[in-house]
Design an enzyme around this catalytic site. Structure first.
Site, PDB file in Angstrom:
ATOM      1  N   LYS A 116     -28.809  21.606 -13.215  1.00  0.00           N
ATOM      2  CA  LYS A 116     -27.667  20.722 -12.976  1.00  0.00           C
ATOM      3  C   LYS A 116     -27.440  20.326 -11.513  1.00  0.00           C
ATOM      4  CE  LYS A 116     -25.052  21.784 -17.129  1.00  0.00           C
ATOM      5  NZ  LYS A 116     -25.060  23.209 -17.520  1.00  0.00           N
ATOM      6  N   HIS A 150     -21.197  -9.097 -12.215  1.00  0.00           N
ATOM      7  CA  HIS A 150     -19.994  -8.341 -11.856  1.00  0.00           C
ATOM      8  C   HIS A 150     -18.745  -9.214 -11.875  1.00  0.00           C
ATOM      9  CE1 HIS A 150     -21.215  -4.242 -10.460  1.00  0.00           C
ATOM     10  NE2 HIS A 150     -22.394  -4.809 -10.598  1.00  0.00           N
ATOM     11  N   ASP A 209     -26.331  17.289 -23.039  1.00  0.00           N
ATOM     12  CA  ASP A 209     -25.460  17.917 -22.044  1.00  0.00           C
ATOM     13  C   ASP A 209     -25.221  16.932 -20.904  1.00  0.00           C
ATOM     14  OD1 ASP A 209     -24.266  19.417 -20.028  1.00  0.00           O
ATOM     15  OD2 ASP A 209     -25.443  21.203 -20.460  1.00  0.00           O
ATOM     16  N   GLU A 235     -18.864   0.107 -19.629  1.00  0.00           N
ATOM     17  CA  GLU A 235     -19.193  -0.724 -18.475  1.00  0.00           C
ATOM     18  C   GLU A 235     -19.681  -2.094 -18.946  1.00  0.00           C
ATOM     19  OE1 GLU A 235     -22.068   1.137 -15.940  1.00  0.00           O
ATOM     20  OE2 GLU A 235     -22.256  -0.630 -14.658  1.00  0.00           O
TER      21      GLU A 235
END
Lengths: 404, 404, 404, 404
Positions: free
Chosen positions: D229, D397, D304, D92
Site C-alpha cells: 500500500k 473539463h 482493495d 467523474e
C-alpha cells in the site's frame, strides 16, 4: 587492539618528514616540496599527482550574469563567444579523445550555448521540539522574519560573520515535532560552505533562539535537508546547492554522420532506451556519464571532489528540430568555485588560469565551461553507444591505449 | 568560430612539450616527469598534485572473503584484526583530523568491524523491438540461456574476451517494446568496466543476435539500467555495481563523551532529525558526509573518481544497544580496485601499498578499509553536529586551519 | 475483431435500461433508482454499493484556517475541540475496529491535535521550443508576469473562467528546449481540477501566447509536473496538490500498554526498522498503511478515488517526549473537497453531513478529520505489529471476522 | 474530552439499527438491506452506492498463463482474442466517454495485446539484532534455508496455514543491526495478504526463531520492505506485489487522426514533454492518469481500494514503428483478485461476472482487462492533451456533463 603510537598532525617540515619515514614512503609521492600545501590539510604527508590531459577547443557562446540586489535573482547581461581548452585530470584511457570528439561535433554544428539559471547554496538547520504544535508555531513565526535576519547579518553584530554569504530566502519544513529551516545564500565566487555555516550558526544562536516564541529541545546546524554531498530530489529539481547550468548545441546531421559516425535516428532510439532505462532502474538523472567529465575538471582545478556526485546530477534531452538534433544537459547543482579552498593551490590556479577562470568574477564562466565539457563527453559517449550494436563504444573499451 | 589549430593527442615527449608551450603552462603542473603517465590519458599535458594526509590508526576486524564457484556467492572464510593508517588526498582543512577523531572514538570502543555482503558489476544491454509482444518473447527466450552463455564465454570463441569477468546471473526488464538485459559479473580485483564491456558485446553480437527467435530493431551495449556512474535506487538497494560493504562499531558512552564531546542521546536525536530530513528532501542515502572520505581515498589510490557519487551511496544507522550506541554505514556499491586502471600508476601503488592493498587478492580488504574510514568521518562529523547547537561543527568550519 | 454494437452513452432511463438488459445485469447493482447519478458519469448502468462502517469517537483539537489575501498564505485563526464518528467505506474485516482502537488510545492520551500547513493545487503547463535559449528566454520573461496574470484573470476577459480558482504563484522549470510553467492556485472548498484547467488554458492561449517574446513549437496544458494522480517527490516534500496536514498525539505509556498492548520501546524499535525498511526499498512515504483509511473515507464521501495514491503520501514520526510517545503523520497533498464533483451525490452528502463537513467552508475541517482517522489506524496497526513477533498483527489477519 | 458513549461494533440487525439511529442517518445510505455485508466490516452502518458506467468494447488479445511448479515461473500457454465491456465505478464526468474513445482508437488499430510478466506477493519480515555482525550471520544462515522452509510449510505442521500461499523465493537485506527477510509467494486468484501473513508468522515463530544461530532482539512480521500500500521503487522496477502486466497497441495514423483528432507527431512531442516533466518533478511513474481507470474498476469489482496507489504505478512508452505509433503501459504491481475479500460481495460478483472474471482461474484475465482499460484512458487523455494547446483536454473539463 594494537599499541597506539602518537600520530602528529602538524605540518612543519619535521613532522611531515617524521610521518613519511614512519610509513616508509618514498618516490613520487614524497619527492615534491610540500610547503605550498601546508594549510590544505592536517597530517600532510605526500601528494597524489594525477595526470592531466588538455583538449579542445570547445567553441562556446556564454552568458554573462549578475545577481540583482537585493533579491539575488540571476540576470543575464549579455552573451559572448569564446574558444577554450579544458584540463582533465584523469587516468581513464579514451576519456580525453572522446570528449574532444564531442567538442568537435559541436564546433562543426556552430558550437555550444550555455545558460546559468540559478545560483544558491543552502544550509538547512533543524529545530527539534516536543510536538508538532510547537514546531508549527515556530515555523509560522520564523517565516516572516527574513527581512529582520538579513538586517541583522548586515549589521555584523557578532564576530566572524561572512559578508560574502548573503541570505536570500528562508523556507521551513515541518514534519512531526521538528522544523527544518532552510537558509538559501549566495556566496560570490566561492562554494561557500564555511561562510554559510558561520552565518547560519550565528543566526540560530544569536537571532532565532533569542527571539523564538517556543524553545526547542535541540538545535542542529544541519538536519540533512541542505543538499550537501548527498544527491536528493529537492536539489535535482530546483537547484539550490550550486549553479544551475544548461549547455546545449544543435548537432547538424552532417556532423553526426561525419564526426560521430552515427545518425540522428540511432541517437533518438538510444535516448528512448536510455531514458526509460533510467526511469526503470530508479536513476534520478537522465544522462550517460556526466560524472566522468566533472570529476576530471574538479580534480584539476582544486574543487571539492566530494561534491562530484551532487554536481553530476544531470538531466539530458535530445529533440529533432529544424537543422538537426538539439541536445542539452542540465546540471542543477554544479558546486564550483574560482576562489577559496583548493582553488588557491598553485596547481589549481594554473589549470584555472588556462581557461581564464582564476580568481574573483569568474565563477559563472567556469560553471558554463564545465557544463560544455560535460555535454561534449555526453555527445561522444552516446554516439559511440548508438552505432550498430554499440560497436564504437565497445571498440573504445577494447582498443584504446588505456591502462589495463 | 575561431580558427582551429590542430591539437595533438599523442603522448611522446615532443607532443607533450608542444602542448605545454602552446598553452604557456609552467611551474608545478609541468615540472614532473610525465613518462609514467603516458598510457593513462591521451593529450597528456601535466599533473594535478593533490596533497595527501595520512591518519590513523583505524583498528579493524576484517572479514576474509572468497567467491564460491560457480555461483559466485561471497563466502566469509574468517576474520582477523588489523590496524591501518589511511591516505586522504584532499584540500579540505579539518577533514583529516575529524576522520582521525572518529577513528579514535572507535578504537576506544573496541574498533570497527567490517563485512562484505555482495560483489557484482553489471552491464545492462538493451534490445529495442517494434512491440512489447516481441520484447516479451525475447525475454522469455533469453531468461533460460544463462548456462549456455556461461559455457560460450568459457570456450573463448572470439578474441579479446576477458576470463576475469565471469558472468553470474542475467535478468531481463521488459517495458514497452524494449527488453533490457542485465549481465551481472564478478571481475576479480578490478572494477572491470572494460572487461565486462568486451564480454557483453561479444555475447550480444555472437550469441544473442545469432540465436534470438526475434530480431531487434536496435541493440545497445548499455541502456542505462547498468548503474554506471549515476546513482539509482536499484543499485542502492541491492548492490550490483561494486562491493556491498558495511562498517560498524558500538561506541561506548565513555568514548562518546570523552572523545566526541557529546552523548548518545544527542546523537540519537540528531539521527532522528537527519533521517527524516533525508526523507523529506528526497535523499536516497541516509548519511552525513560519506563522499568526503571516499573521494579522498579514491584520488590517492588511483580509483575512478567519476565513481565517487555512486560509491558514496550510503545507508547509515544508529541504535542504542547494550554497551553503547551501535553505529554503522552500508555502502551498497563501492567501486574499488587494487589492480588495473589508475591503480597501476606509481603514486597509486605507493598509497595502496601503505595500507597493504596493492595488487591481486586485496580488493575486499581495500573495500573494508574504505568503509571503516568513511564511518570514522561519519562518527566525528555527526558528533560535531550533535553538540549543543552544533557548536563543534561550527567551530570546525570557523577555526580550523583550512584554506579560505 | 468482433462485430461492433453501437453502445449508447446517454443517461435517460431508456438508455440505462437498454444497457442493463444488453448486459444481462440484475440484482443489487441495478435495483436502485439511478436518476440522482445521471450527471455523475456517462454510460451510467448501475451501482456498486460499498458497505460503510462508522466508528469513533475521534477526540480532536482542530485548527481554524483562512487564506490571507491576496498572497494566499494559510493563517490559523484559533483552535477548538470536537468529537467525531467517521464513515469508512470498506470491505476489509478488521479495519474499522483497528482504527477505533487507535482512536481510543489517542482519546485516553488527551486526543489528537491537527494542523493545516498549506493549501494549493497546481496545473503545470509546458511550452516546447526549438532550443534551450528560447526556453530560457521565455522563462525569464514569464517569471515577472504574475501580477499581470492575476489582474487579467480578475478582469474575466473571456467566458468560462472560474473566480474560485485564484492564481497565487507561478514557477518555471527549464530543461532542454522546454519550459514547464507551474500555476499554483487556491480553489476554495473544491479540489478544483476543472476550474484550474479552464483558467490555465485561458492564460496559456489568451495571455501567454499573446504576449510571449518567443513563439513555442507546442503548448500543452499539462506536462506532468503538476502532481495530478501520480506520486512525485515534488509534491511529497512541498505540498502543492491539496492540503498539507499533520495529525499528532502524544500517547501515554499507560494508553500504550492498556489499549495498544505494547510499549513505547517496542514501538520505537518498530519505527527504527520500518523507517530504514522504507528507505531500503525506495518508498517515498514513511508510514504503515495510510492509504487504507484514506480510501475508506474517500469512497464514503464522494472524493476522487483516483487520488487515493497521491493523497496517501505520508511522512510519519515517533519520538520519546516527556509524558509519552509523540506520534504524528504528515499528509502533504490531501486532495479533498466538500463541494463539487462526487460530494454532491446524496450518499456523499449524507456521510459528509455525519462529520459536519458538507458544503462550503468545511474543507479544512474535513482534511483534519481525515488526517486524524489516518493516524488512528497507523497507531493501531503499528501497535499490532510491535507486539512480540507481531503476534497481534497476525491475529488480526487470522481471527477477525473478515471475508476470506 | 467529551463523555464517551459505548459504540457497538457488532453487525446484528439491532446493533446496526442502533448506530443508524444514534447518528440520525436516513435515505439512500441506510435504505438497503445490509445483511449481505455483515461479514465485510465491523460497525457496519450503511452503504455508499457509487454509480457505475459500462463502456466498450475493448478488443483484446490476451495471454493464458500458468505457474510452472515448483519454481513458480509464469508460463504463457497460448493467446486468444476477446471483446469486453468494462464497469467503471466513478463520479467523474468525462471519464467513461474518454476511456471508450481510447478503446475505439485501439479497436480501429487492431485491438490491444496484453502480457502478464510476473506474479508474486511479498511479506517482508524484519529481525532486529544488536550488531551488523549478528544480522549478517543470520542472513547468511537463512539464505540457504528456502527448500527447508518450503517443505516445512508443505507439511502443515501448525494450524491455520494457507496452502494457497506458496513460498517461492526468499531474499535478505542487511542494513546495520537489522536483517529484513522478504518472503515472495504466489497466492492463486486472491491478493493473499491474509494468507501470506499467516504463513510468514508461522515461519518466523516456528521455523526461523526455532533454528536461528543468533537470537534477535525483536521480530516484526513486516518492516516496510514488503511493498504493501505504499509506492516504492523496488516494486515499481521488479514487481513482487501483484501482477506485472503490460498492455499495448499500435495506433494507426488513421485512427490517431480520425478518432483521436491529433497526430503521431503531436503525441510524440507530448511524450517528450511528459516524460521529462515526470523526471523533473520526481515522479516514479511515467504516465498521465492510470489511477483513474484503476480506481473505477477496483471499486466496482470489490478490490482493495487502499491499493489503488500501488496498483497504479505505471511505466508508459510511445515509439514510432512501422504501421503507426506503438503505445504501451506497464503496471508492475497490479493487486487484483477474483476470489476472497470484497470480491465475494454480490455487487462485486455481478460486475466481475460482466467481464467473465468471477471466481477461481480468472485472475490473469482480470489483470489484463484492467491493464487494457487503463491504456484506453491513457490514449484518450494523452490525445486530448496533445491537440493544439490541449484544446480538447480543456473542452473535456469545460463542456462535459459532469458534476460541478
Amino acid at each position: 587492539m594494537s599499541a597506539r603510537i602518537r600520530w602528529p598532525r602538524r605540518n612543519d617540515p619535521k613532522s611531515i618528514r617524521a610521518r613519511q619515514q614512519t610509513l616508509g614512503l618514498e618516490g613520487v609521492v614524497v619527492e615534491q616540496d610540500l610547503e605550498p600545501y601546508a594549510r590544505a590539510t592536517e597530517a600532510l604527508t605526500g601528494v597524489a599527482p594525477v595526470p592531466v590531459a588538455v583538449v579542445g577547443p570547445l567553441e562556446m557562446e556564454l552568458g554573462h550574469y549578475e545577481l540583482e540586489e537585493p533579491a539575488g535573482a540571476l540576470m543575464e547581461r549579455g552573451r559572448t563567444s569564446d574558444s577554450v581548452y579544458v584540463p582533465l585530470a584523469n587516468t581513464e584511457g579514451g576519456l580525453s579523445i572522446s570528449l574532444a570528439r564531442g567538442a568537435r561535433a559541436a564546433t562543426e554544428s556552430g558550437g555550444f550555448k550555455t545558460h546559468v539559471l540559478r545560483d544558491r547554496v543552502t544550509r538547512a538547520s533543524a529545530f527539534l521540539f516536543e510536538s508538532t504544535l510547537e514546531a508549527a508555531t515556530f515555523a509560522r513565526w520564523i517565516e516572516t522574519r527574513l527581512r529582520e535576519m538579513q538586517d541583522w547579518l548586515a549589521g555584523a553584530p557578532v564576530e566572524g560573520l561572512s559578508r560574502h554569504a548573503k541570505l536570500r530566502e528562508i523556507e521551513t519544513h515541518v514534519v512531526g515535532p521538528m522544523c527544518h529551516l532552510l537558509y538559501a545564500y549566495t556566496t560570490g565566487d566561492a562554494v561557500g560552505m564555511n561562510m554559510i555555516t558561520r552565518n547560519s550558526y550565528a543566526l540560530n544562536q544569536a537571532f532565532v533562539l533569542e527571539h523564538s516564541p517556543v524553545k526547542p529541545r535541540r538545535v542542529y546546524l544541519e538536519g540533512n535537508m541542505g543538499g550537501d554531498k548527498k544527491i536528493s530530489h529537492r536539489y535535482f529539481e530546483g537547484g539550490g546547492h550550486g549553479k544551475t547550468v544548461i549547455a546545449e548545441t544543435t548537432l547538424t546531421d552532417e556532423a553526426i554522420q561525419r564526426v560521430l559516425k552515427t545518425s540522428a535516428e540511432e541517437l533518438l532510439d538510444l535516448t528512448f532506451v536510455g531514458t526509460h532505462g533510467a526511469v526503470a532502474s530508479g536513476m534520478q538523472s537522465v544522462a550517460f556519464t556526466p560524472a566522468t567529465a566533472i570529476a576530471a575538471m574538479f580534480i584539476a582545478t582544486g574543487q571539492d571532489v566530494g561534491m562530484v556526485g551532487t554536481s553530476s546530477m544531470a538531466h539530458g534531452t535530445a529533440l529533432r528540430v529544424d537543422g538537426g538534433l538539439n541536445v542539452s544537459i542540465r546540471l542543477p547543482g554544479l558546486e564550483v568555485a574560482t576562489i577559496g579552498g583548493g582553488t588557491t593551490l598553485p596547481y589549481a590556479r594554473a589549470w584555472l588560469g588556462l581557461i581564464d577562470c582564476e580568481g574573483p568574477g569568474k565563477v559563472y564562466r567556469f560553471a558554463q565551461i564545465v557544463a560544455a565539457a560535460t555535454l561534449s563527453l555526453e555527445i561522444s559517449a552516446s554516439a559511440a553507444m548508438a552505432t550498430a550494436g554499440s560497436e564504437n563504444f565497445y571498440k573504445a573499451h577494447f582498443e584504446r591505449g588505456g591502462l589495463r
